[in-house]
Design an enzyme around this catalytic site. Structure first.
Site, PDB file in Angstrom:
ATOM      1  N   HIS A 139     -27.069  -0.767  58.325  1.00 27.61           N
ATOM      2  CA  HIS A 139     -26.668   0.585  58.746  1.00 27.61           C
ATOM      3  C   HIS A 139     -27.122   0.937  60.163  1.00 27.61           C
ATOM      4  O   HIS A 139     -26.734   1.981  60.685  1.00 27.61           O
ATOM      5  CB  HIS A 139     -27.222   1.621  57.771  1.00 27.61           C
ATOM      6  CG  HIS A 139     -28.696   1.822  57.913  1.00 27.61           C
ATOM      7  ND1 HIS A 139     -29.619   0.876  57.522  1.00 27.61           N
ATOM      8  CD2 HIS A 139     -29.404   2.842  58.444  1.00 27.61           C
ATOM      9  CE1 HIS A 139     -30.837   1.314  57.796  1.00 27.61           C
ATOM     10  NE2 HIS A 139     -30.730   2.509  58.362  1.00 27.61           N
ATOM     11  N   HIS A 154     -27.546   4.255  64.887  1.00 23.83           N
ATOM     12  CA  HIS A 154     -27.747   4.485  63.448  1.00 23.83           C
ATOM     13  C   HIS A 154     -26.434   4.971  62.842  1.00 23.83           C
ATOM     14  O   HIS A 154     -26.075   6.136  62.978  1.00 23.83           O
ATOM     15  CB  HIS A 154     -28.862   5.518  63.247  1.00 23.83           C
ATOM     16  CG  HIS A 154     -29.353   5.594  61.846  1.00 23.83           C
ATOM     17  ND1 HIS A 154     -28.645   6.202  60.841  1.00 23.83           N
ATOM     18  CD2 HIS A 154     -30.488   5.123  61.292  1.00 23.83           C
ATOM     19  CE1 HIS A 154     -29.334   6.118  59.715  1.00 23.83           C
ATOM     20  NE2 HIS A 154     -30.461   5.461  59.965  1.00 23.83           N
TER      21      HIS A 154
END
Length: 163
Positions: free
Chosen positions: A68, A83
């Site tokens: 992620h 992110h």
């Protein structure tokens, strides 16, 4: 001639948009870790496209095992975190296809990952993507993009300068 041999690495650089979408101020991100700049300053993008590209020339410092997030280091030493989504660590890689590995050299615009916005949203997570300058004690940001549409690999999100 010797100057070329011992050429100093470029410290100041423009950070390009790693995703296409709308740039928003970090304080508008609905996650306190990012909105209160606990990890560092930056900007976020509400993505409209799944492709994630390198915002800098440098090296992949870390691909998170849950896929992620990716951290990068510029040739001049600035550390950047991309992110993808909020709380998406809980997806354990679902919806993310990473195309780089730790230690890999990258140039602005090189593919880093694809980020399946529909899968992430269907699982109940927000796709807003913070882009954070992790070592703000050593580097400053200026000319930060905000409230505007940006295109990956084309538009500048902010300028980074050594303090």
């Amino acid at each position: 001639m010797l100057k070329k041999l011992f050429k100093q690495k470029e410290v100041n650089t423009d950070l390009m948009a790693p995703l296409t979408g709308k740039a928003i101020p970090l304080d508008q991100v609905p996650d306190q870790v990012f909105s209160q700049k606990m990890m560092g300053d930056g900007v976020a993008i509400e993505p409209t496209d799944k492709q994630v590209v390198s915002p800098i020339d440098g090296e992949v410092a870390d691909v998170f095992k849950t896929k992620h997030a990716i951290s990068l280091k510029t040739d001049g030493g600035a550390e950047i975190l991309v992110h993808m989504g909020l709380e998406t660590v809980e997806l354990d890689g679902k919806g993310f296809d990473i195309q780089v590995e730790n230690g890999q050299k990258v140039k602005k615009g090189d593919p880093l990952a694809t980020f399946d916005l529909n899968t992430v949203a269907a699982e109940g997570y927000k796709t807003v993507t913070p882009i954070i300058l992790l070592n703000g004690e050593d580097f400053a940001m200026s000319n930060v993009a905000s409230e505007q549409d940006v295109e990956f690999g084309k538009d500048i999100l902010f300028h980074i300068e050594k303090k």
